[in-house]
Structures are given as C-alpha cells and as structure tokens.
Design a protein around this motif. Sequence first.
Motif, PDB file in Angstrom:
ATOM      1  N   THR A 261     -26.376  23.066 -29.914  1.00  0.00           N
ATOM      2  CA  THR A 261     -25.092  22.460 -29.959  1.00  0.00           C
ATOM      3  C   THR A 261     -24.640  22.285 -28.793  1.00  0.00           C
ATOM      4  N   THR A 262     -24.127  21.076 -28.149  1.00  0.00           N
ATOM      5  CA  THR A 262     -23.363  20.958 -26.817  1.00  0.00           C
ATOM      6  C   THR A 262     -21.867  21.712 -27.130  1.00  0.00           C
ATOM      7  N   ALA A 263     -21.656  22.632 -26.410  1.00  0.00           N
ATOM      8  CA  ALA A 263     -20.496  23.472 -26.598  1.00  0.00           C
ATOM      9  C   ALA A 263     -20.195  24.012 -25.083  1.00  0.00           C
TER      10      ALA A 263
ATOM     11  N   TRP B 222     -18.276  11.530 -29.816  1.00  0.00           N
ATOM     12  CA  TRP B 222     -18.941  12.621 -29.378  1.00  0.00           C
ATOM     13  C   TRP B 222     -18.919  12.801 -27.934  1.00  0.00           C
ATOM     14  N   MET B 223     -18.941  11.625 -27.312  1.00  0.00           N
ATOM     15  CA  MET B 223     -18.835  11.735 -25.736  1.00  0.00           C
ATOM     16  C   MET B 223     -17.558  12.445 -25.286  1.00  0.00           C
TER      17      MET B 223
ATOM     18  N   GLY C 159     -14.508  16.294 -22.754  1.00  0.00           N
ATOM     19  CA  GLY C 159     -13.486  17.344 -22.726  1.00  0.00           C
ATOM     20  C   GLY C 159     -13.889  18.614 -22.323  1.00  0.00           C
ATOM     21  N   ILE C 160     -15.086  19.142 -22.669  1.00  0.00           N
ATOM     22  CA  ILE C 160     -15.732  20.292 -22.330  1.00  0.00           C
ATOM     23  C   ILE C 160     -15.925  20.205 -20.857  1.00  0.00           C
ATOM     24  N   VAL C 161     -16.373  19.256 -20.233  1.00  0.00           N
ATOM     25  CA  VAL C 161     -16.634  19.285 -18.936  1.00  0.00           C
ATOM     26  C   VAL C 161     -15.333  19.336 -18.151  1.00  0.00           C
ATOM     27  N   LEU C 162     -14.492  18.630 -18.520  1.00  0.00           N
ATOM     28  CA  LEU C 162     -12.894  18.541 -17.696  1.00  0.00           C
ATOM     29  C   LEU C 162     -12.317  19.948 -17.802  1.00  0.00           C
ATOM     30  N   ASP C 163     -12.349  20.865 -18.915  1.00  0.00           N
ATOM     31  CA  ASP C 163     -12.041  21.986 -18.985  1.00  0.00           C
ATOM     32  C   ASP C 163     -12.749  23.071 -18.254  1.00  0.00           C
ATOM     33  N   GLU C 164     -14.197  22.799 -18.020  1.00  0.00           N
ATOM     34  CA  GLU C 164     -14.889  23.698 -17.147  1.00  0.00           C
ATOM     35  C   GLU C 164     -14.494  23.360 -15.613  1.00  0.00           C
ATOM     36  N   ALA C 165     -14.405  22.115 -15.446  1.00  0.00           N
ATOM     37  CA  ALA C 165     -14.125  21.781 -13.863  1.00  0.00           C
ATOM     38  C   ALA C 165     -12.793  22.369 -13.381  1.00  0.00           C
TER      39      ALA C 165
END
Length: 292
Positions: free
Chosen positions: A96-98, A237-238, A243-249
């Motif tokens: 999963t991309t999580a 899906w993108m 959204g995951i990227v921006l949260d981690e950033a």
Amino acid sequence: MARCAFIGLGVMGYPMAGHLRAAGHDVTVYNRTATKAEAWVQQHGGQSAPTPAQAAQDAEFVFCCVGNDADLRSVTTGPQGAFGTMSPDAVFVDHTTASADVARELAAAAGEAGFHFIDAPVSGGQAGAENGVLTVMCGGEEPVYKRAEPIIAAFAKSCRLMGEAGAGQITKMVNQICIAGLVQALSEGINFAQKAGLDGHAVVDVISKGAAGSWQMENRGGTMLEGTFDFGFAVDWMRKDLGIVLDEARNIGASVPVTATVDQFYQDVQNMGGGRWDTSSLITRLRRMDGE
C-alpha cells in the motif's frame, strides 16, 4: 515455494497475486468484495478466505495492497485482521502507498507479536503490475528483506531495501514528488507546442531523445496529445499520495512548493469531473484555461 496470502485485489493487487501464483507459490487471497476473490481463484487457482485473519493463518508471507492508512489498519490490527493470526517469524509485506507513520506503527506491532513487517510500496502503475515489472522500495530489517526479496521478484523488475521501517514509504513519496513535477512540465510543454502550431507528436518524438526525455514523455506524451486518460493510476489516488507527501513534508520541515501547487492543479481536474482520469490529465486543465 512459499505459502502466501494476498490481501486486496484491486487494479494492482489482482495481477500481483496472479504473478505469485504463476511463480508456483501457494496463494490464498482476500478481498473486501468477495466476488473478486472468487473470480481470481477461478482464473489462477489457489484459494480465497472470508477474512484477512483466515487468509493469513499459516502463511509464511502475507502481502497486502489496499487503499490508505485506515484500510491498512483495518486489515492488519482491526477485527478479523491478519495480525491476529500471523505465524511466528512470518513476514507481512505491505505494498500500500501509505504514511511512514503507519509503517513504523505496524512494524512495531508485528515485532511485539513475534513476526515481521516490511513496508514495500510500488511504482509502475497498472501496466507494471500486469506485466510483473514493478519497482518496489522497501523499509525494514535486512535479514527479513532478504527472505522476502525472492518472493517479491515474481512481480518486480527492481526491488531494493532503502532503510529501516518507513523508508520504503518515504522513497515512494520522493517518487510521487518527481512524477507530479514531471507531468505538469510535460503538460505545459505539449500545450505550448500545440498553441505555437507545431506537430505535437513530432515535438515529443524529437525531444524525448534528449535531456528532456522521461518515462512520462515516452509513455504518456502521445496519449496526452490524443486526449486519452484511462491508464490506471487515477487523479483521486494521486491526490491521496500527494496529501501523504505534504503531511510528511510538514513533519520533517521540507519545502515542496511545486508539489503543493500541482496538488491544487489536480484538485482542479477533480472539479472538472476527472477524478478517475489518469494523472496525465493535468493537460486538460491547461486546455480549459486556454479556452479549448
């Protein structure tokens, strides 16, 4: 050959599980919609199970490819989740991309229960899954990874351990950052060429041989020119991935201004009714802006 389970038979998981079966592994599948699991068994053999827990029981390797963090928790630590029946020293491989956080959380839970967890998101899209040529980026312990790598090879052309738990997910975030910028640039370039009166196909053909060349240009340039956007990895899906990227950033203090902007452009595509179009549909936004 290994006793395997595969949880989640979407556009990626269905063919990935099929490649495991074709490689000779004993595969039990689970899918939330049971009819899809039954169809998979009819096509590939093996067997299906009514819950993740029953699918995972006695498996040496449990593979998973579901939608998001909540789905992943549901099929692992939720009621009837796979973690309740995992065998000692078995390996759970999550495609999963999580978020990296959920990867670390589940790796810790697995360790406490006496089995292992690898976060292993993939790149290559539906075509890569169907053709068994995915790129797999992994996080986890090296001895566990070395056990899993030969099994993952059934559907991968490239597989690499990137670091400890969560490192696979972080690497997938880098992948999505790069794709977002590339697709936006390609959209602008193609749209610019067409507005200037050039033959778009000729432009893509010639510049793809030089420094501007990319996988996106080779595989999506022509279809973007033709206005065809049905190649599997959807805008919805993108946006989940970005959204995951921006949260981690925000968590790590990294600046990703282009990614944040392209995420908003994808929201514009959603607002146009293109949530299920593939990611190359960014060009439709430019065409609309230009009055086409």
